[in-house]
Design an enzyme around this catalytic site. Structure first.
Site, PDB file in Angstrom:
ATOM      1  CB  CYS A   1       1.635  -3.787   5.015  1.00 34.23           C
ATOM      2  SG  CYS A   1       0.106  -4.304   5.817  1.00 34.23           S
TER       3      CYS A   1
ATOM      4  CG  HIS B   1      -0.220  -0.025   2.540  1.00 45.37           C
ATOM      5  ND1 HIS B   1       0.496   1.030   3.040  1.00 45.37           N
ATOM      6  CD2 HIS B   1      -0.120  -1.010   3.477  1.00 45.37           C
ATOM      7  CE1 HIS B   1       1.000   0.732   4.212  1.00 45.37           C
ATOM      8  NE2 HIS B   1       0.651  -0.519   4.500  1.00 45.37           N
TER       9      HIS B   1
END
Length: 352
Positions: A176, A168
């Site tokens: 992440c 992202h």
């Protein structure tokens, strides 16, 4: 009689039911806060908030794809290298081979080198994943995002857990891979156009570092070495063939280009895989280099230890030598303090 504001007199104390409700409400808030802290990188913005997921590719990007013999609608592969903090986008060309299109800097990833194990460990995953349109998040609260697909078949076979492990934007990560907003905008658009071109998915390959024999030898004592050697085979196949290998799981390990029609039992026996003489030769060369680098590392460590030992021995010798002639300091000698004034020194004798 009127009471003075803030005096506290005349107030009705909270009832028992009100106190219980307040405590429950605060408990829920604390649980939500903890869950948010342990959660990965999910979250959605309202539909009306943005249309950034439909940003077209720039003319420069389209022209660069054309120049390498590809197009926005062609198939793609994404590779991530943790230690180098690099994300690569590869595109299929007119020849059928994949070529690297562009590198993107990873702002941040969570945890250390190695795979993810459980929800809340704030570790970024490693391995092979299949990205479908359903894993794309056009309204991510982290600008734009796509889900890695963790846990995949391999992860589940090992009992690993975790949710919302994303690639992202927003340069912030909790398990992440965080890109710049500009970077994820282009990566997202490339994926979107790949799906529009008729490709049902693309492959995501995540590695701890460039899968060289030297890097593996550098991490030879790591508990994840066997896992890294397992996924290295898929890495090497892609390097050699310039095409994403098919992957599956059996005996709780990855298997690439297996000769099997149906999906495999991740806990069952592995079938034979397609033989690739070039891959076998590369693996043998890499194993020889791995052993050589490891031997050199052990030799260098032994030499460094020997030099240190000799230095300490020489230092000890000269220290003892100095003590022998009064040049050293004997820590066992205690100075005597009598408390009497020192005698007045006599003048030196004059000698003829």
């Amino acid at each position: 009689m009127l009471r003075e504001p803030g005096s506290g007199r005349g107030r009705r104390p909270p009832s028992g039911s009100s106190t219980v409700f307040l405590r429950k409400f605060l408990s829920v808030l604390i649980l939500l806060w903890v869950a948010f802290g342990l959660a990965a990188c999910g979250g959605f913005l309202p539909k009306s908030d943005n249309n950034r997921h439909n940003q077209p590719l720039s003319s420069g990007t389209v022209n660069a794809l054309k120049a390498m013999g590809s197009s926005p609608g062609e198939a793609m592969v994404i590779r991530i290298f943790k230690e180098e903090k690099t994300l690569e986008v590869w595109k299929r060309t007119a020849s059928g081979e994949f070529r690297k299109f562009r590198d993107y800097e990873i702002c941040a990833y969570s945890g250390d080198l190695g795979p993810k194990f459980k929800e809340g460990d704030r570790q970024s995953p490693e391995g092979f994943y299949t990205i479908t349109p359903g894993l794309m998040n056009p309204r991510s609260s982290y600008y734009l995002a796509f889900n890695t697909g963790f846990p995949n078949k391999f992860d589940r076979a090992h009992g690993r857990t975790g949710t919302d492990l994303m690639v992202h934007g927003d340069c912030s990560s909790r398990g992440c891979y965080a890109m710049t907003d500009q970077g994820i905008a282009e990566i997202y658009a490339l994926a979107r156009e790949t799906f529009k071109g008729g490709n049902p998915s693309f492959q995501l390959q995540i590695f701890p570092f460039r899968m060289t024999a030297a890097n593996l030898a550098r991490h030879a004592s790591n508990d994840h070495l066997d896992f890294w050697k397992d996924i290295k085979e898929g890495h090497d196949l892609f390097e050699l063939t310039k095409a994403p290998p098919t992957w599956d799981v059996c005996e709780r390990q990855y298997i690439f280009n297996a000769v099997a029609g149906a999906p495999l039992n991740p806990l069952g026996p592995c079938p034979p895989s397609a033989s690739n003489p070039t891959l076998v030769a590369k693996q043998q060369a890499d194993e020889a280099q791995f052993a050589s680098v490891l031997a050199n590392q052990e030799r260098a460590a032994a030499e460094a230890a020997a030099i240190k030992e000799r230095g300490e021995a020489v230092s000890g010798f000269f220290s003892g030598f100095g003590n022998l002639f009064g040049g050293g300091k004997d820590e066992n000698i205690t100075p005597v303090i009598s408390g009497k004034p020192a005698p007045i020194p006599h003048p030196r004798l004059q000698r003829s």
